[in-house]
Enzyme design. Structure first.
Site, PDB file in Angstrom:
ATOM      1  N   LYS A   1      42.395   1.370 -10.115  1.00 31.00           N
ATOM      2  CA  LYS A   1      41.775   0.113 -10.541  1.00 31.00           C
ATOM      3  C   LYS A   1      42.551  -0.409 -11.746  1.00 31.00           C
ATOM      4  O   LYS A   1      42.658   0.276 -12.772  1.00 31.00           O
ATOM      5  CB  LYS A   1      40.308   0.349 -10.904  1.00 31.00           C
ATOM      6  CG  LYS A   1      39.612  -0.910 -11.415  1.00 31.00           C
ATOM      7  CD  LYS A   1      38.136  -0.696 -11.621  1.00 31.00           C
ATOM      8  CE  LYS A   1      37.496  -1.909 -12.252  1.00 31.00           C
ATOM      9  NZ  LYS A   1      36.058  -1.756 -12.452  1.00 31.00           N
TER      10      LYS A   1
ATOM     11  N   LYS B   1      42.324  -1.624  -6.247  1.00 36.18           N
ATOM     12  CA  LYS B   1      41.655  -2.844  -6.701  1.00 36.18           C
ATOM     13  C   LYS B   1      42.433  -3.466  -7.855  1.00 36.18           C
ATOM     14  O   LYS B   1      42.801  -2.733  -8.772  1.00 36.18           O
ATOM     15  CB  LYS B   1      40.239  -2.476  -7.171  1.00 36.18           C
ATOM     16  CG  LYS B   1      39.452  -3.638  -7.722  1.00 36.18           C
ATOM     17  CD  LYS B   1      38.149  -3.158  -8.261  1.00 36.18           C
ATOM     18  CE  LYS B   1      37.483  -4.311  -8.988  1.00 36.18           C
ATOM     19  NZ  LYS B   1      36.316  -3.917  -9.708  1.00 36.18           N
TER      20      LYS B   1
HETATM   21  C1  PBG Z   1      32.640  -2.790 -13.036  1.00 37.37           C
HETATM   22  C2  PBG Z   1      33.311  -3.589 -11.992  1.00 37.37           C
HETATM   23  C3  PBG Z   1      34.140  -4.732 -12.123  1.00 37.37           C
HETATM   24  C4  PBG Z   1      34.404  -5.175 -10.829  1.00 37.37           C
HETATM   25  C5  PBG Z   1      33.793  -4.291  -9.962  1.00 37.37           C
HETATM   26  N1  PBG Z   1      33.137  -3.319 -10.698  1.00 37.37           N
HETATM   27  C6  PBG Z   1      34.577  -5.478 -13.321  1.00 37.37           C
HETATM   28  C7  PBG Z   1      35.447  -4.895 -14.330  1.00 37.37           C
HETATM   29  O1  PBG Z   1      35.984  -3.794 -14.225  1.00 37.37           O
HETATM   30  O2  PBG Z   1      35.585  -5.590 -15.347  1.00 37.37           O
HETATM   31  C8  PBG Z   1      35.213  -6.392 -10.472  1.00 37.37           C
HETATM   32  C9  PBG Z   1      34.892  -7.031  -9.168  1.00 37.37           C
HETATM   33  C10 PBG Z   1      35.437  -8.406  -8.973  1.00 37.37           C
HETATM   34  O3  PBG Z   1      36.147  -8.986  -9.803  1.00 37.37           O
HETATM   35  O4  PBG Z   1      35.129  -8.959  -7.904  1.00 37.37           O
HETATM   36  N2  PBG Z   1      33.400  -1.927 -13.769  1.00 37.37           N
END
Ligand code: PBG
Length: 323
Positions: A195, A248
């Site tokens: 991520k 992601k």
């Molecule tokens: C929580 C999380 C996030 C997303 C999914 N789970 C945001 C982040 O890490 O700031 C992002 C999902 C999206 O942008 O559609 N940690």
């Protein structure tokens, strides 16, 4: 074999033949729809930067699950907007917290829906970071407590899969051990493994009210410049017991998806995130692109790159119009 014996256009001239030799086809079975649940009743707050998406109270959420089922979307991932926040995210692990109550309601009224719960702290902490903050940074190991507690509570309420998205080192192992110790050894873990610290999450942070109140997430999410490091993250999560691994965001990271698929014999997910969705919607609103064709092309490219599962805000639209 080459020209003139071989002509690649031979297989492109007839639509039936084109369909026969199509290598990648997205179906509703591949898709997970993200949904945002908030307190109250009859609440359906539009999220301005994500047209067609809403913060929904549990009653509205249940109706949305029914309509998703009607069009063939059988999997959702839940994000909670809580009544109250705390310092650690432990508040999300109470039995009467927003996600456990949402799981109860969906499982009662829409039992066939496969309910995934995002496991993280940023929506539930006053500072908006994904873990416990000590001396201005997120403490890795202290963050395990709330992640494990959330996972066990969600399991007790009948969630079908947990999906940790915090990016702490070792959290998959801790969650696996925590679930197993409570008897939930059959609960699958879909790990947000690679991520990235991405600007593409902007609209989501408005939707989930989870923007960090100071600093950013670069001390725990990955540097977008790195690819070898993504492989290490994926390896670690697999070794710790992840059942499904995830990359992601999706579109700027198709190379990572392909590397992951070539390397690991594992189900692979990708998250087509909020910023990727918002760009399509904004350009479509201006009449600058053909929205339906763009969505189909985007989802097809994510699957072609190597994913088995796509988390996408386009899921319902795809099911209604594009398959
Ligand atoms: C929580 C999380 C996030 C997303 C999914 N789970 C945001 C982040 O890490 O700031 C992002 C999902 C999206 O942008 O559609 N940690």
């Amino acid at each position: 074999m080459s020209f003139p014996l071989t002509r690649l256009r031979r297989l492109r001239q007839n639509p039936v033949l084109r369909d026969m030799v199509t290598e990648t086809k997205v179906t509703v079975d591949d898709l997970i729809m993200p949904l945002f649940v908030c307190p109250g009743s009859k609440v359906k707050n539009p999220i301005p930067s994500m047209p067609g998406n809403y913060q929904m109270s549990i009653d509205v959420l249940v109706e949305e699950c029914k309509s998703l089922m009607d069009v063939g979307i059988r999997a959702i991932i839940l994000f909670g907007i809580p009544e109250e926040k705390d310092d650690t995210g432990m508040i999300a692990a109470h039995d009467d917290a927003i996600i456990p109550r949402a799981i109860d309601a969906i499982k009662k009224d829409v039992p066939g829906m496969f309910v995934i719960a995002d496991v993280c702290n940023c929506e539930y902490t006053t500072h908006g970071h994904c873990g416990v903050v000590v001396n201005g940074d997120v403490d890795n190991d202290l963050t395990f407590n709330s992640l494990v507690a959330q996972s066990i509570t969600f399991a007790r309420h009948g969630v079908d899969m947990v999906a940790p998205s915090d990016m702490m080192d070792g959290r998959v192992l801790k969650i696996r051990q925590g679930l197993d110790a409570e008897g939930y050894y059959m609960m699958p873990i879909m790990a947000y493994s690679a991520k990235y610290a991405s600007a593409f999450y902007g609209p989501f942070r408005d939707a989930a009210e989870s923007a960090p109140q100071f600093g950013d997430r670069r001390s725990y999410q990955m540097n977008p410049a790195n690819s070898d490091e993504a492989i290490r993250e994926l390896e670690f999560d697999i070794a710790e017991g992840a059942d499904i691994i995830m990359v992601k965001p999706a579109l700027s990271y198709l190379d990572i998806i392909r590397r992951a698929k070539d390397r690991f014999n594992m189900p692979l997910a990708a998250y087509n995130v909020s910023g990727e969705f918002a760009m399509v919607k904004a350009a479509a609103e201006k009449g600058w692109i053909d929205e339906d064709r763009i969505i189909l092309e985007i989802l097809t490219s994510i699957k072609r790159a190597g994913t088995d599962i796509i988390l996408t805000y386009h899921a319902k639209h795809f099911a209604e119009k594009l398959q």
